[in-house]
Write an enzyme that holds these catalytic residues in place. Sequence first.
Site, PDB file in Angstrom:
ATOM      1  N   ASN A  14       0.853  -1.187   0.000  1.00  0.00           N
ATOM      2  CA  ASN A  14       0.000   0.000   0.000  1.00  0.00           C
ATOM      3  C   ASN A  14       0.892   1.241   0.000  1.00  0.00           C
ATOM      4  OD1 ASN A  14      -2.834   1.090   0.416  1.00  0.00           O
ATOM      5  ND2 ASN A  14      -1.693   2.190   1.983  1.00  0.00           N
ATOM      6  N   GLU A  15       0.624   2.150  -0.897  1.00  0.00           N
ATOM      7  CA  GLU A  15       1.409   3.389  -0.981  1.00  0.00           C
ATOM      8  C   GLU A  15       2.857   3.159  -0.544  1.00  0.00           C
ATOM      9  OE1 GLU A  15      -0.650   6.613   0.969  1.00  0.00           O
ATOM     10  OE2 GLU A  15      -1.900   6.910  -0.797  1.00  0.00           O
TER      11      GLU A  15
ATOM     12  N   CYS B  85      15.159   4.176   3.596  1.00  0.00           N
ATOM     13  CA  CYS B  85      15.858   3.583   4.740  1.00  0.00           C
ATOM     14  C   CYS B  85      17.368   3.797   4.625  1.00  0.00           C
ATOM     15  CB  CYS B  85      15.524   2.095   4.788  1.00  0.00           C
ATOM     16  SG  CYS B  85      16.297   1.259   6.180  1.00  0.00           S
TER      17      CYS B  85
ATOM     18  N   CYS C  89      19.651   2.003   6.793  1.00  0.00           N
ATOM     19  CA  CYS C  89      20.230   1.023   7.716  1.00  0.00           C
ATOM     20  C   CYS C  89      21.451   0.348   7.086  1.00  0.00           C
ATOM     21  CB  CYS C  89      19.179  -0.025   8.083  1.00  0.00           C
ATOM     22  SG  CYS C  89      18.897  -1.237   6.789  1.00  0.00           S
TER      23      CYS C  89
ATOM     24  N   GLU D 242      -8.234   5.341  -4.444  1.00  0.00           N
ATOM     25  CA  GLU D 242      -8.771   5.950  -3.222  1.00  0.00           C
ATOM     26  C   GLU D 242      -9.090   7.417  -3.485  1.00  0.00           C
ATOM     27  OE1 GLU D 242      -6.210   5.798   0.213  1.00  0.00           O
ATOM     28  OE2 GLU D 242      -5.572   3.753  -0.203  1.00  0.00           O
TER      29      GLU D 242
HETATM   30  C1  GLA Z   1      -3.723   6.724   2.104  1.00  0.00           C
HETATM   31  C2  GLA Z   1      -3.736   5.257   2.484  1.00  0.00           C
HETATM   32  C3  GLA Z   1      -4.984   4.806   3.159  1.00  0.00           C
HETATM   33  C4  GLA Z   1      -5.523   5.856   4.096  1.00  0.00           C
HETATM   34  C5  GLA Z   1      -5.704   7.152   3.351  1.00  0.00           C
HETATM   35  C6  GLA Z   1      -6.316   8.250   4.194  1.00  0.00           C
HETATM   36  O1  GLA Z   1      -4.072   6.986   0.832  1.00  0.00           O
HETATM   37  O2  GLA Z   1      -3.451   4.419   1.404  1.00  0.00           O
HETATM   38  O3  GLA Z   1      -4.691   3.626   3.848  1.00  0.00           O
HETATM   39  O4  GLA Z   1      -4.642   6.031   5.142  1.00  0.00           O
HETATM   40  O5  GLA Z   1      -4.453   7.592   2.923  1.00  0.00           O
HETATM   41  O6  GLA Z   1      -6.475   9.439   3.473  1.00  0.00           O
HETATM   42 ZN    ZN Z   2      17.241  -0.547   5.368  1.00  0.00          ZN
END
Ligand code: GLA
Ligand code: ZN
Length: 680
Positions: free
Chosen positions: A149-150, A155, A157, A312
Amino acid sequence: MINTKLPRFYYGGDYNPEQWTEEVWEEDLRLFKLAKINIVTINVFTWSLIQSDETTYNFEWLDKVIDHLYQNGISICLATGTANHPAWMAKKYPDVLSVDFEGRKRKFGFRHNSCPNSPSYQQFAKELVSRLVDRYGNHPAVSIWHVNNEMGCQCYCENCEAAFRIWLEKKYGTLKAVNKAWNTRFWGHTFYDWDEIVLPNLLSEHLDKNNPDRTAFQGITLDYYRFNSDSVLDRYLDDYHIIRKKDPQTPITTNYHGHATYKPLDYFKWSQYMDIVAWDNYPAYNTPISTTAFRLDMMRGFKNGDPFLIMEQTPSQQNWQPYNSLKRPNVMRLWSYQALAHGANSVMFFQLRRSIGACEKFHGAVIEHAGHEQTRVFQEVSELGRELKELDLTLLESRVESKVALLFDWENWWAVSFSSGPTDLLDYVKEVQNYYDAFFNQNIQVDIINSETDLSKYDLVMAPVLYMVKPGLSTRLEAFVQKGGLFVTTFFSGIVNENDLVTLGGYPGELRKLLGIWVEEMDALFPDQKNQMIVKGQFGALKRDYECGILCDLLHSEGAEVIAEFGDDFYKGMPCLTKNQFGKGEAWYVATSPESAFLEDFVLSLCKHKGIKPIDEVPRGIEVTKRTCDGQSFLFYLNHTEITQKIKLKGESYKDIISGKAVNSELEIPSKDLVILTEM
Ligand code: GLA
Ligand code: ZN
């Protein structure tokens, strides 16, 4: 061959049944049906629920959810659940925890913070995804795979450091080549061993914690950004390959960040590996309409014009902005159609049911805390659901076509922003947006491309602030102009190669011949300081003078015609707008950052010159776009203004595909309303 053609406009969004009891699931289904929701995204943040230790997996709740949705005819966008490692994993395998820009090792918490080069993360994530695909890979309800997700952790490390050295060795072969590419004789940085190379953060090349762009070594930071974007992409690809091996058909994607111009990831590069691009569209309370339009065009541009998904958006408000204003009545609908107008084929919300605890409980949802359908938001959502269900499916197949390309390149963006001098006022995204706005305000359709895109289908290519000229680009631009293309670039262009090393012999380096100019010096103006562009002679709609600022190039023509000159300062009378005939085409140079009035007059004149027409001429605040399919056009007229607008159409006989009504030559669109016309 993956079939990314959608069977219908997808309508739905993120659904978190794991936060609710099974009685609530029943109610959810009733409400989804009412709202004509046909797809839900599930399993996004569920890793800790599925896996309670190294070997114990529990999919039963997910089996139930999936079957329940399937039996009710709802399609599933199935997330891999790899977006947030479980707490037990962080405790037992601390290599999953990332190290931030300041060099601090994170503890468990928040999300999207797994180190992309953590061996434990990789092993556990692959195992989880394998099990998930074994279980649901052939489930008829699974219509899209949603990796992670997104994505986008940066990083610093030790595992990332080691991986960076390997990445460098692969890219450059020898340390000698690395030293050369980074110009390490500067400030005594010569490296004799790969292990001497460390990641560029606040403990090494960066000094300003409030401005992570400020680096002492652009080459190192630039390569780190490339490396990190690749590392995160590799994690996407891990999941992609596991899924694809066992499920040869279902489209795979991940959702791109709301900023769209999300700096850590080179989305143009990433998009080669998306079956379909998906975006989370979150305009803020004060985001201009054209900013959203630019991002939408970018989503379409990532895969050469292919339709994309809105994965979204909020049905009403966000929680994470300073002032989370509600979308005013009809605005959610209007902005949903704005996405369609630019090539999207879905409208999906975050979130379907509002959670009761933690930081998103004040984020808008289709089902609010009240829990029933008697809300303004639910009514608007179900109204839109009904409309989308009835929409002509030819629209799904249609595409946005354009003769104008605006170049936006991630690596160029990185390099411009890491530059020390000539001015802090230069913001690459804003500069490109300024040019975009000039087209947008006049309803001239634009494609967003990058340095690698094929230019042959365009008549006009604009590349504002093309600071970094990657290998082969200048030759391709020359060929484009030679054949009759119109090319425009600006100040701070042609300065460096792909390693951020200056091209010697005079700016704009590799573009000098094409532009027929030599830039001798660059003057940085203070924020309130301006100069003028004085237009000599006549070109299209250009007026006599305009304001400009930020940077002014002191340049000499080497064959280019001078169209405008600076009006002030010691370089008054030197060229600020030039045109160079090159083969059958022309290459233009804008030597400063002009006010928007200039940009509008300028792009309109260039388009006229090339026979590129606005889709329609309408009052400001009405957005017009066109999607076409096999000769059939769909014209979107979106009224973003506060008043009813009257429009005189060019043709005589149209149909509004939403209302089904016939429209003659006159159109009246209430505030925040829209029509989609097709010719009859
Ligand atoms: C992002 C995330 C979601 C949620 C929305 C809220 O786009 O992907 O999980 O947190 O923001 O705006
Ligand atoms: Zn790392």
